[in-house]
Design an enzyme around this catalytic site. Sequence first.
Site, PDB file in Angstrom:
ATOM      1  N   GLU A  79      23.147  18.899  72.586  1.00 10.78           N
ATOM      2  CA  GLU A  79      24.148  19.798  72.014  1.00 10.78           C
ATOM      3  C   GLU A  79      25.502  19.487  72.647  1.00 10.78           C
ATOM      4  OE1 GLU A  79      25.220  24.562  71.576  1.00 10.78           O
ATOM      5  OE2 GLU A  79      23.310  23.932  72.465  1.00 10.78           O
ATOM      6  N   ARG A  99      37.353   2.155  73.147  1.00 14.98           N
ATOM      7  CA  ARG A  99      36.052   2.047  73.806  1.00 14.98           C
ATOM      8  C   ARG A  99      36.029   0.873  74.779  1.00 14.98           C
ATOM      9  NH1 ARG A  99      33.217   2.581  69.652  1.00 14.98           N
ATOM     10  NH2 ARG A  99      32.936   4.818  69.902  1.00 14.98           N
ATOM     11  N   ASP A 139      32.230   9.902  74.677  1.00 15.59           N
ATOM     12  CA  ASP A 139      32.597  10.790  73.587  1.00 15.59           C
ATOM     13  C   ASP A 139      33.966  10.318  73.146  1.00 15.59           C
ATOM     14  OD1 ASP A 139      31.666  12.961  71.944  1.00 15.59           O
ATOM     15  OD2 ASP A 139      33.425  14.044  72.625  1.00 15.59           O
ATOM     16  N   SER A 140      34.083  10.055  71.898  1.00 16.99           N
ATOM     17  CA  SER A 140      35.326   9.470  71.420  1.00 16.99           C
ATOM     18  C   SER A 140      35.660  10.029  70.053  1.00 16.99           C
ATOM     19  CB  SER A 140      35.213   7.944  71.346  1.00 16.99           C
ATOM     20  OG  SER A 140      34.112   7.557  70.534  1.00 16.99           O
ATOM     21  N   TYR A 175      35.962   5.836  61.509  1.00 19.63           N
ATOM     22  CA  TYR A 175      37.294   5.783  60.911  1.00 19.63           C
ATOM     23  C   TYR A 175      37.919   4.384  60.983  1.00 19.63           C
ATOM     24  CZ  TYR A 175      36.957  10.876  61.207  1.00 19.63           C
ATOM     25  OH  TYR A 175      36.545  12.182  61.070  1.00 19.63           O
ATOM     26  N   ASN A 200      23.167   5.631  67.933  1.00 20.77           N
ATOM     27  CA  ASN A 200      24.012   4.875  67.007  1.00 20.77           C
ATOM     28  C   ASN A 200      23.935   3.390  67.352  1.00 20.77           C
ATOM     29  OD1 ASN A 200      26.272   3.539  65.802  1.00 20.77           O
ATOM     30  ND2 ASN A 200      27.310   5.497  65.577  1.00 20.77           N
ATOM     31  N   PHE A 259      32.759   1.007  62.073  1.00 19.64           N
ATOM     32  CA  PHE A 259      32.135   2.235  61.577  1.00 19.64           C
ATOM     33  C   PHE A 259      33.101   3.389  61.797  1.00 19.64           C
ATOM     34  CE2 PHE A 259      31.016   1.461  65.945  1.00 19.64           C
ATOM     35  CZ  PHE A 259      31.093   2.692  66.580  1.00 19.64           C
ATOM     36  N   LYS A 301      27.173   1.396  67.860  1.00 22.61           N
ATOM     37  CA  LYS A 301      27.781   1.612  69.165  1.00 22.61           C
ATOM     38  C   LYS A 301      27.017   0.843  70.246  1.00 22.61           C
ATOM     39  CE  LYS A 301      29.398   5.702  69.869  1.00 22.61           C
ATOM     40  NZ  LYS A 301      29.518   7.155  70.156  1.00 22.61           N
TER      41      LYS A 301
END
Length: 205
Positions: A40, A181, A69-70, A154, A9, A152, A12
């Site tokens: 995964e 973040r 991971d957010s 939400y 991304n 980006f 990010k």
Amino acid sequence: MKLVLATKNENKVKEVAQFLAPHDIEVVSLNEFPDFPEIEESGETFKDNAIIKASEACMFTGLMALADDSGLEVDYLDGLPGVYSARFAGEDKNDSENNKKLLELLKGVPAEERTARFKCVMAVATTECFVYTTEGVCEGVIAEKPRGEEGFGYDPLFYLPEYGKTFAELGLEIKNKISHRARALTGALDIISDLKIMMADEEEE
């Protein structure tokens, strides 16, 4: 120091690289490793998934790896979308569809019941197979319609009452100081700085 951010991304990557650049840390993304396999994200928590991503990126690239991971936790929805934030509307859906589904689920819900938070867990994986984690949280409210063009995910719906703006209206400079973040990154930076000192000491020995 060079580290790989375990994501493809670019939005990010831009945020993280801008945050770490003043500390002499070069960030590369998984886009520079075209053979890197799909990760995964099978964890049940943000922490689980951050550790999985950082560990796999480190092992594949041979570089220290940083992964996050957010996601968004909405109180009215009992913490959803949570770890499913990126695929809330389905595996093949996008940010717009995720936002649309969220608004549909909150239709008619009053402002005082639309409380939510962005949560981020970051993991730092070293080439010596150690993994360290840190967490950041930012509290807000879900707006009734998207506002703003930046950010980006939400961001257009995540409203901060103290600023009178959504994340998508704040701009990177402010967002990189107060976001979930950014707060997790501050902790990750402390970890990386300590690791740099340890590495320097080991080299001297």
